[in-house]
Scaffold this motif. Structure first.
Motif, PDB file in Angstrom:
ATOM      1  N   PRO A 184      12.880   7.031  -6.142  1.00 33.52           N
ATOM      2  CA  PRO A 184      12.830   8.098  -5.131  1.00 33.52           C
ATOM      3  C   PRO A 184      11.485   8.808  -5.050  1.00 33.52           C
ATOM      4  O   PRO A 184      11.079   9.230  -3.962  1.00 33.52           O
ATOM      5  N   GLU A 185      10.803   8.957  -6.167  1.00 32.10           N
ATOM      6  CA  GLU A 185       9.514   9.642  -6.142  1.00 32.10           C
ATOM      7  C   GLU A 185       8.477   8.843  -5.348  1.00 32.10           C
ATOM      8  O   GLU A 185       7.689   9.409  -4.586  1.00 32.10           O
ATOM      9  N   ARG A 186       8.482   7.523  -5.532  1.00 26.13           N
ATOM     10  CA  ARG A 186       7.543   6.696  -4.786  1.00 26.13           C
ATOM     11  C   ARG A 186       7.916   6.642  -3.303  1.00 26.13           C
ATOM     12  O   ARG A 186       7.032   6.615  -2.444  1.00 26.13           O
ATOM     13  N   VAL A 187       9.194   6.622  -3.012  1.00 26.95           N
ATOM     14  CA  VAL A 187       9.626   6.665  -1.611  1.00 26.95           C
ATOM     15  C   VAL A 187       9.128   7.949  -0.959  1.00 26.95           C
ATOM     16  O   VAL A 187       8.582   7.925   0.162  1.00 26.95           O
ATOM     17  N   ALA A 188       9.281   9.062  -1.642  1.00 20.45           N
ATOM     18  CA  ALA A 188       8.819  10.343  -1.100  1.00 20.45           C
ATOM     19  C   ALA A 188       7.305  10.348  -0.933  1.00 20.45           C
ATOM     20  O   ALA A 188       6.770  10.903   0.043  1.00 20.45           O
ATOM     21  N   ALA A 189       6.598   9.711  -1.877  1.00 19.96           N
ATOM     22  CA  ALA A 189       5.137   9.654  -1.786  1.00 19.96           C
ATOM     23  C   ALA A 189       4.690   8.823  -0.590  1.00 19.96           C
ATOM     24  O   ALA A 189       3.766   9.203   0.140  1.00 19.96           O
TER      25      ALA A 189
END
Length: 281
Positions: free
Chosen positions: A240-245
């Motif tokens: 999820p963190e990379r998706v948000a990034a």
């Protein structure tokens, strides 16, 4: 023999992934909504006239093939992803265009030497992973004195920059694969075609895109419709963190590129290279 067999199987697997990538989303609607005039520009630059035998490589849903057919040419629209043909056939029927649709790998075209008067590609062949193989095929199937016409996104333009933004989030490319936007560099294409062509003409142009209300609307549109973007998001779906990034990076790309000339719209200029050449005798 084992090494050769392994290479063949690896290539088949790679092409299957490419086919699946472009079959997802909705590239036909994207092409119609965002870049409807580019195919006709390429056809005009190539001087397509009635009776010419034309091959569109990486035709997708016919952005260039249909205008070539409407100009009176005998056209084959070829693509690795035949799932795109259904939409193309509907578009062609509505416009009264008659042409042939044929599944084909740009790196191993199923056509004879010197079979076509004009060989063209509108943001299509640039996605073949092995550039020299694809260029060799473009030249091979074009008759001596015939025209090769290419329209491709540049590395410095908006779409080239979008690919650069997505690269850190994408799966690693297979050995030997080259970045698609290199086809938008004149020096690269000249090197690929070499002395097998003459009368090379190039021009950098832009297409204005003002469909999106916000940078986030641009991002979400590509997340839903554009195969390469969908593939990148699927690669990081478990993080999820990379998706948000990536969400932030794509919206920021459009925000930075916004010309700010549209009231309540995000206005973008997408640069491409238009190149035409003649196959040497």
């Amino acid at each position: 023999m084992t090494t050769q067999h392994s290479a063949i199987e690896a290539d088949r697997a790679l092409k299957a992934k490419h086919r699946a990538m472009w079959a997802q989303g909705d590239y036909p609607s994207l092409a119609v909504e965002l870049i409807p005039g580019l195919g006709a520009e390429l056809v005009e630059a190539c001087g397509v006239t009635p009776g010419r035998r034309v091959l569109d490589v990486g035709a997708g849903s016919g952005n260039a093939a249909i205008p070539a057919a409407l100009a009176g040419a005998d056209v084959i629209a070829s693509d690795l992803t035949p799932e795109l043909f259904e939409a193309g056939q509907r578009f062609a029927e509505r416009q009264g265009a008659r042409l042939t649709w044929q599944e084909a790998d740009a790196e191993a075209l199923p056509f004879g030497d010197a079979e076509f008067d004009t060989v063209l590609s509108c943001v299509g062949v640039m996605f073949a992973p092995h550039h020299q193989r694809a260029a060799d095929e473009l030249v091979r199937v074009c008759r001596p004195g015939g025209t090769i016409g290419l329209l491709n996104w540049t590395p410095q333009g908006f779409i080239g920059r979008m690919f650069a933004v997505m690269k850190p989030y994408a799966p690693p490319p297979p050995p030997g694969a080259q970045p698609p936007p290199l086809w938008g560099e004149e020096s690269h294409v000249r090197e690929l075609l070499g002395d097998r062509v003459t009368d090379v003409s190039t021009e950098r142009r832009t297409v204005r895109v003002d469909l999106f209300s916000t940078p986030e609307a641009f991002r979400d549109y590509f997340k839903e419709r554009y195969g390469p973007t969908i593939t990148v998001y699927r690669n990081i779906a478990g993080d999820p963190e990379r998706v948000a990034a990536l969400d932030r990076d794509l919206a920021d790309l459009a925000r930075d590129a916004d010309l700010g000339t549209g009231a309540g719209r995000t206005v973008l200029e997408w640069e491409y290279l238009l190149l035409t050449a003649r196959r040497a005798a």
